[in-house]
Design an enzyme around this catalytic site. Structure first.
Site, short mmCIF file in Angstrom:
data_model
loop_
_atom_site.label_atom_id
_atom_site.label_comp_id
_atom_site.label_asym_id
_atom_site.label_seq_id
_atom_site.Cartn_x
_atom_site.Cartn_y
_atom_site.Cartn_z
N LYS A 78 0.85 -1.20 0.00
CA LYS A 78 0.00 0.00 0.00
C LYS A 78 0.88 1.24 0.00
CE LYS A 78 -3.95 2.09 2.44
NZ LYS A 78 -4.85 2.05 3.63
N SER A 159 -9.91 2.10 2.45
CA SER A 159 -9.02 2.86 1.62
C SER A 159 -7.97 2.00 0.90
CB SER A 159 -8.29 3.90 2.47
OG SER A 159 -7.47 3.27 3.44
N SER A 183 -10.41 -0.21 6.66
CA SER A 183 -9.76 -0.15 5.35
C SER A 183 -9.03 -1.40 4.89
CB SER A 183 -8.78 1.02 5.29
OG SER A 183 -9.49 2.20 5.08
N1 GLN Z 1 -13.55 4.55 5.68
C1 GLN Z 1 -12.99 5.01 6.92
C2 GLN Z 1 -12.57 6.44 6.80
O1 GLN Z 1 -12.75 6.99 5.78
C3 GLN Z 1 -11.85 4.14 7.35
C4 GLN Z 1 -10.64 4.37 6.54
C5 GLN Z 1 -9.51 3.53 7.02
O2 GLN Z 1 -9.69 2.53 7.70
N2 GLN Z 1 -8.32 3.98 6.71
O3 GLN Z 1 -12.07 7.01 7.71
#
Ligand code: GLN
Length: 493
Positions: A78, A159, A183
């Site tokens: 990532k 994400s 995410s």
């Molecule tokens: N979807 C969540 C957010 O936008 C979690 C994102 C994540 O876990 N990095 O904060």
């Protein structure tokens, strides 16, 4: 069989048996990336030369009998993990020119064990999002297709959408992700693969671009539960460079996948039965409980009474920490710089040019909830709610060994859907956020398909530092589900 279709465990064994070389594996994956990445956009940077060099080193180590546990295994990283000498963008324009002079601990651990890095995976900007639509480098396409609406381009979740799409489409044998509110687990569910967010402190955050430090958890993706177990063992471990890293032994997670679930007590949190949840997700959940009961587990109703405040508290704590962490991107020390008339003008122009809409929204919310006069009403209150959520889990784990829930309230949606209203997008995390607030491990395992042929995951939540039970329960579901459906877009197809 194509080399890209091997599981990570199969590839490892084939490498050791001399049936395949690291070079073969790297080349097969690089060819697949070349063919499919222009469409899927799962990688923002492909490091072909580096991968071939690392593969050659792995082949040499294998020949000498000195190979590490991941020797020759091609992975996607990532683009939130700093990689020495390789651009690390965090999905943001503000870090587009950033080439870190150091390696994150987690990626360094993978390299120590012989892994081969194919490239950096696309992601929502600074890991803020649930669809990968918020990347400065364009959206990622989910390799799965709706049976009834083949033309629709679906999101991979977020994400860590690039990581999940790469593993699902056979553009890597495994990948790293980070999970701040879901995410890893939500994109794993959307892409029909497995992913685990380990206990907070299990994997070092050193060298991982920070979103919300008290919620950020690095973890792996794999096409099987066993593959995740193999990766997590290499990624995990105490790191003096991260003050929240836990000095606890790293067990043999792979062995835990074979443990029977007979006699385990599995909790069903009644508050996860949400109004408006699609019937097929409810049915799959019940199916999952039946599978565990059939293998000798005992199913127990439990209550996590503060679940309903989880999302609201998360969307105070996460933006608060983000607004503070992102203050460092000022155009002075690294990344993008937009020249200005004076220093303040330089800051403002740089940040205006470098941050996308979702990141700005989070900075605004975070700055607001931390301001004098609002701190007590919002931030402090959210922290109290967080303590209650942790207590819910502690109480539940007095009665059960693990919990089973759906991973997400829907299957993958199409690009453009859920975009009109940020709150709708935030609802994706309703089942995943509580485990981040409490720091407990959670894993998504593919369990079935919806009416449109799209994958759905179930989530196993465990006690702190008891990933072994999480792996054993997830593996039991995997065995019973026999999930064998394949995404439409994948290497060789
Ligand atoms: N979807 C969540 C957010 O936008 C979690 C994102 C994540 O876990 N990095 O904060």
């Amino acid at each position: 069989m194509m080399l890209t279709d091997l599981t990570l465990a199969e590839a490892r064994d084939a490498l050791r048996a001399g049936d395949v070389t690291a070079r073969n594996l790297a080349e097969a994956h690089l060819a697949a990336i070349e063919a499919l990445n222009p469409r899927l956009n799962a990688y923002v940077t492909v490091t072909a030369d580096q991968a071939l060099r690392q593969a050659a080193a792995a082949d040499a180590a294998l020949a000498e009998g000195k190979a590490g546990p991941l020797a020759g295994i091609p992975l996607a990283i990532k683009d939130l993990f700093c990689t020495e000498g390789v651009r690390t963008t965090a999905g943001s324009r503000i870090l587009e020119p950033f080439v870190p002079p150091y390696e994150s601990t987690v990626s360094a651990n993978l390299l120590r064990d012989g892994a081969v890095f194919l490239g950096k995976a696309n992601m929502d900007e600074f890991a803020m999002g649930s669809s990968n639509m918020a990347s400065a480098f364009g959206p990622v396409e989910n390799p799965w297709k709706r049976r009834q609406d083949y033309a629709a381009v679906l999101v991979p979740g977020g994400s860590s959408g690039g990581s999940a799409a790469a593993v699902a489409a056979r553009l890597a044998l495994g990948a790293t992700g980070t999970d701040t509110g879901g995410s890893i687990r939500q994109p794993a569910s959307f892409c029909g693969i497995a992913g685990i967010k380990p206990t907070y402190g299990r994997c070092s955050r050193w060298g991982v671009v920070a979103f919300a430090s008290s919620l950020d958890h690095p973890g792996p993706f794999g096409r099987t539960v066993q593959d995740c177990a193999i990766l997590l063992r290499s990624m995990a471990g105490f790191d003096p460079m991260d003050s929240t890293s836990a000095d606890v032994p790293v067990p043999d997670f792979e062995a835990a996948c074979k443990r029977p679930v007979k006699g385990l007590r599995i909790g069903v949190p009644r508050e996860y039965r949400m109004d408006g949840m699609p019937e097929e997700i409810e049915l799959l959940w019940r199916q999952g409980l039946d599978w565990l009961r059939d293998q000798g587990a005992e199913i127990v109703d439990v209550s996590l009474p503060h679940t309903k405040y989880g999302l609201a508290a998360y969307y105070i704590v996460a933006p608060a920490e983000a607004s503070s962490n992102l203050a460092r991107y000022d155009g002075v020390r690294f990344g993008l710089r937009e020249d200005g008339e004076d220093l303040r003008d330089l800051y403002e122009r740089t940040r205006a040019a470098g941050f996308g809409a979702e990141v700005r929204r989070r900075i605004l919310i975070g700055t607001y909830v931390l301001s004098a006069g609002y701190y007590d009403a919002y931030y402090l209150r959210a922290q109290k709610v967080r303590a209650l959520i942790l207590k819910d889990f502690t109480d539940a784990f007095g009665k059960v060994d693990a919990l089973l829930t759906p991973t997400a309230p829907s299957a993958a949606f199409a690009q453009g859907e859920n975009m009109d209203d940020p709150i709708k997008m935030y609802l994706n995390d309703v089942f995943t956020v509580p485990a981040n607030m409490a720091g407990v491990p959670g894993m998504s395992v593919p369990a079935g398909l919806d009416a449109n042929g799209l994958p759905l995951g179930l989530q196993v939540i465990g006690k702190p530092f008891d990933e072994e039970t999480v792996f054993s329960v997830a593996a039991a579901i995997e065995r019973a589900a026999g999930f064998s459906a394949l995404p439409s877009v994948r290497a060789g197809h």
